[in-house]
Scaffold this motif. Structure first.
Motif, PDB file in Angstrom:
ATOM      1  N   TYR A 263       0.868  -1.194   0.000  1.00 19.43           N
ATOM      2  CA  TYR A 263       0.000   0.000   0.000  1.00 19.43           C
ATOM      3  C   TYR A 263       0.899   1.237   0.000  1.00 19.43           C
ATOM      4  N   ALA A 264       0.613   2.189  -0.878  1.00 20.58           N
ATOM      5  CA  ALA A 264       1.466   3.377  -0.964  1.00 20.58           C
ATOM      6  C   ALA A 264       0.659   4.641  -0.722  1.00 20.58           C
ATOM      7  N   PRO A 265       1.140   5.511   0.195  1.00 24.89           N
ATOM      8  CA  PRO A 265       0.438   6.776   0.441  1.00 24.89           C
ATOM      9  C   PRO A 265       0.208   7.529  -0.859  1.00 24.89           C
ATOM     10  N   GLY A 266      -0.983   8.085  -0.992  1.00 22.80           N
ATOM     11  CA  GLY A 266      -1.294   8.846  -2.206  1.00 22.80           C
ATOM     12  C   GLY A 266      -1.967   7.993  -3.266  1.00 22.80           C
ATOM     13  N   GLY A 268      -4.659   5.471  -3.211  1.00 21.83           N
ATOM     14  CA  GLY A 268      -5.732   4.683  -2.580  1.00 21.83           C
ATOM     15  C   GLY A 268      -5.328   4.135  -1.228  1.00 21.83           C
ATOM     16  N   PHE A 269      -4.518   4.908  -0.520  1.00 19.73           N
ATOM     17  CA  PHE A 269      -4.033   4.439   0.786  1.00 19.73           C
ATOM     18  C   PHE A 269      -5.198   4.366   1.779  1.00 19.73           C
ATOM     19  N   PRO A 270      -5.262   3.319   2.618  1.00 20.56           N
ATOM     20  CA  PRO A 270      -6.391   3.204   3.545  1.00 20.56           C
ATOM     21  C   PRO A 270      -6.491   4.377   4.526  1.00 20.56           C
ATOM     22  N   VAL A 271      -7.714   4.649   4.943  1.00 18.69           N
ATOM     23  CA  VAL A 271      -7.995   5.690   5.932  1.00 18.69           C
ATOM     24  C   VAL A 271      -7.705   5.092   7.307  1.00 18.69           C
ATOM     25  N   VAL A 272      -6.753   5.687   8.030  1.00 11.57           N
ATOM     26  CA  VAL A 272      -6.403   5.151   9.358  1.00 11.57           C
ATOM     27  C   VAL A 272      -6.631   6.241  10.404  1.00 11.57           C
ATOM     28  N   THR A 273      -7.390   5.914  11.442  1.00 10.23           N
ATOM     29  CA  THR A 273      -7.688   6.891  12.507  1.00 10.23           C
ATOM     30  C   THR A 273      -6.628   6.808  13.609  1.00 10.23           C
ATOM     31  N   GLY A 274      -6.841   7.528  14.707  1.00  7.62           N
ATOM     32  CA  GLY A 274      -5.892   7.488  15.818  1.00  7.62           C
ATOM     33  C   GLY A 274      -6.433   8.212  17.034  1.00  7.62           C
ATOM     34  N   GLY A 288       0.004  13.078   4.687  1.00 10.08           N
ATOM     35  CA  GLY A 288      -1.014  12.331   3.937  1.00 10.08           C
ATOM     36  C   GLY A 288      -0.987  10.831   4.177  1.00 10.08           C
ATOM     37  N   GLU A 289      -0.458  10.394   5.324  1.00  8.18           N
ATOM     38  CA  GLU A 289      -0.461   8.948   5.608  1.00  8.18           C
ATOM     39  C   GLU A 289      -1.573   8.614   6.601  1.00  8.18           C
ATOM     40  N   GLN A 290      -1.376   8.915   7.893  1.00  8.64           N
ATOM     41  CA  GLN A 290      -2.493   8.721   8.834  1.00  8.64           C
ATOM     42  C   GLN A 290      -3.593   9.732   8.478  1.00  8.64           C
ATOM     43  N   TYR A 291      -4.854   9.308   8.611  1.00  2.45           N
ATOM     44  CA  TYR A 291      -5.928  10.219   8.196  1.00  2.45           C
ATOM     45  C   TYR A 291      -6.323  11.201   9.301  1.00  2.45           C
ATOM     46  N   SER A 292      -6.444  10.684  10.524  1.00  2.00           N
ATOM     47  CA  SER A 292      -6.968  11.549  11.588  1.00  2.00           C
ATOM     48  C   SER A 292      -6.452  11.111  12.950  1.00  2.00           C
ATOM     49  N   THR A 293      -6.699  11.951  13.938  1.00  2.00           N
ATOM     50  CA  THR A 293      -6.396  11.592  15.319  1.00  2.00           C
ATOM     51  C   THR A 293      -7.437  12.283  16.191  1.00  2.00           C
ATOM     52  N   ILE A 294      -7.431  11.962  17.467  1.00  2.00           N
ATOM     53  CA  ILE A 294      -8.312  12.663  18.389  1.00  2.00           C
ATOM     54  C   ILE A 294      -7.409  13.424  19.360  1.00  2.00           C
ATOM     55  N   TYR A 295      -7.625  14.718  19.401  1.00  2.00           N
ATOM     56  CA  TYR A 295      -6.808  15.569  20.275  1.00  2.00           C
ATOM     57  C   TYR A 295      -7.465  15.659  21.633  1.00  2.00           C
ATOM     58  N   LYS A 296      -6.669  15.340  22.664  1.00  2.00           N
ATOM     59  CA  LYS A 296      -7.152  15.496  24.029  1.00  2.00           C
ATOM     60  C   LYS A 296      -6.131  16.408  24.711  1.00  2.00           C
TER      61      LYS A 296
END
Ligand code: GAL
Length: 365
Positions: A263-266, A268-274, A288-296
């Motif tokens: 799998y290569a970023p850019g 069709g790379f999978p959407v990965v949360t955090g 453009g690798e990890q899609y999201s995170t949750i900020y606390k």
């Protein structure tokens, strides 16, 4: 009736002796020793948490013994016991295993030392006074919603997105011995399960059960191995499109597994949360690798915990408490103070993380 009588006797005794009552009603000495134990230094969030609590309490004139257990339960037990022996007047504990501290908690209660569970609930013991954390169920909801947004099934404003699916996703949860893990997972599944049920989301590994998807000690390497196993068995003829990850350390392991398997970023790379907005993951989001995170905001949690501590040291109920129902620890409901998490992706990281001063632009370069 009886308690009124007891209270009156105490009041009379205190008045008669002209001295303060002993135990939790005691006015704290100017400078109290506070024992703070954190799970590990291997994650940036816990080192920031520890330092933030320490500075906050020190700026209020207290002394702080700050210990990290490096994810080892017996080490944490010893640390708490030695803080009790050293005369701590209050303990703030972020546990490695939420159910493994019943013995030192009993020792603390016998010595009249109150306990605040920090971010992770202490389970199986009546000797936990308060809990400070974030809206953990909501963290899971936000993770699932950002997974759907990344896949195109949902727009950022919550309206239906342009994509129709079906999409292949895989699920990861945190450590089973951390009370938060089920909250995150259940929050996420409250959003994902209806879409799994109607076929818009497909979990090709078949692993959808909480116990089957947990990651002991939130370990990134454990997650990498599980992800590699899944992509090499369930995805030989098709691609995974998204991965629900509960924590940035796990996300980085998942990203490595994906990159190791074509799998290569850019592309069709999978959407990965955090979760946690750790520096490495925020950089990964920008790249453009990890899609999201949750900020606390751990600064806010530390400040709130320090003021709770101050109230408790003065024998008062912390005024911050805003949840008296949800955190049942197996023995009692622990009164809690919950802060709000914030969902972060490439579109808002600058506003949320840089403009708030959590990170500088330089740190993110
Ligand atoms: C949880 C915490 C998360 C994350 C995880 C791994 O207890 O709520 O924010 O830090 O541990 O450390």
């Amino acid at each position: 009736m009886r308690s009124k009588f007891v209270v009156s006797v105490i009041v009379l005794l205190v008045a008669a002796c002209g001295a303060p009552a002993t135990g939790r009603e005691t006015k704290p000495p100017e400078s109290a020793l506070v024992g703070v134990t954190m799970p590990t230094t291997t994650s940036q969030r816990w080192t920031s948490d520890g330092e933030n609590i320490k500075h906050n309490l020190e700026s209020r004139g207290h002394r702080v013994d700050l210990q990290y257990a490096e994810n080892d339960v017996p080490t944490q037990v010893k640390q708490v016991e030695s803080q009790i022996a050293a005369g701590a007047k209050l303990l703030i504990i972020a546990s490695v295993d939420g159910s493994a501290l019943t013995k030192p908690l009993l020792m603390a209660a016998e010595a009249g030392i109150p306990v605040i569970a920090y971010d992770r609930l202490l389970r199986g013991s009546p000797n936990v006074d308060y809990y400070a954390t974030f809206e953990n169920f909501r963290v899971g909801i936000y993770q699932a919603e950002s997974l759907l947004t990344g896949l195109g099934l949902r727009n950022g404003d919550g309206s239906p997105g342009p994509a129709a699916g079906p999409f292949n996703i895989e699920l990861f949860a945190g450590s089973a011995d951390d009370n938060n893990s089920a909250f995150f997972f259940n929050g996420a599944m409250s959003v994902l399960k209806p879409l799994i049920d109607d076929g818009k989301l497909v979990v090709r590994s078949g692993q959808t059960d909480f116990q089957a998807v947990t990651t002991l000690r939130w370990d990134g390497e454990t997650a990498r191995k599980r992800m590699e196993e899944i992509v090499t068995t369930a995805y030989r003829r098709t691609k995974v499109n998204g991965v629900l990850s509960p924590y940035d350390g796990i996300s980085l392991g998942i990203l490595t597994a994906l990159k190791n398997n074509g799998y290569a970023p850019g592309q069709g790379f999978p959407v990965v949360t955090g979760q946690d907005a750790e520096l490495g993951s925020v950089k990964s989001i920008i790249a453009g690798e990890q899609y999201s995170t949750i900020y606390k905001d751990t600064r806010e949690l530390a400040t709130a915990t320090a003021s709770m501590a101050e109230a408790v040291l003065k024998g008062r109920t912390p005024p911050q408490l805003n949840n008296l129902n949800d955190y049942e620890n197996g023995v009692k409901i622990v009164p809690a103070f919950l802060l709000n998490p914030v969902s972060v992706d490439k579109s808002n990281y600058h506003k949320v993380l840089v403009e708030s001063g959590y990170y500088s632009d330089d740190q993110l370069r």
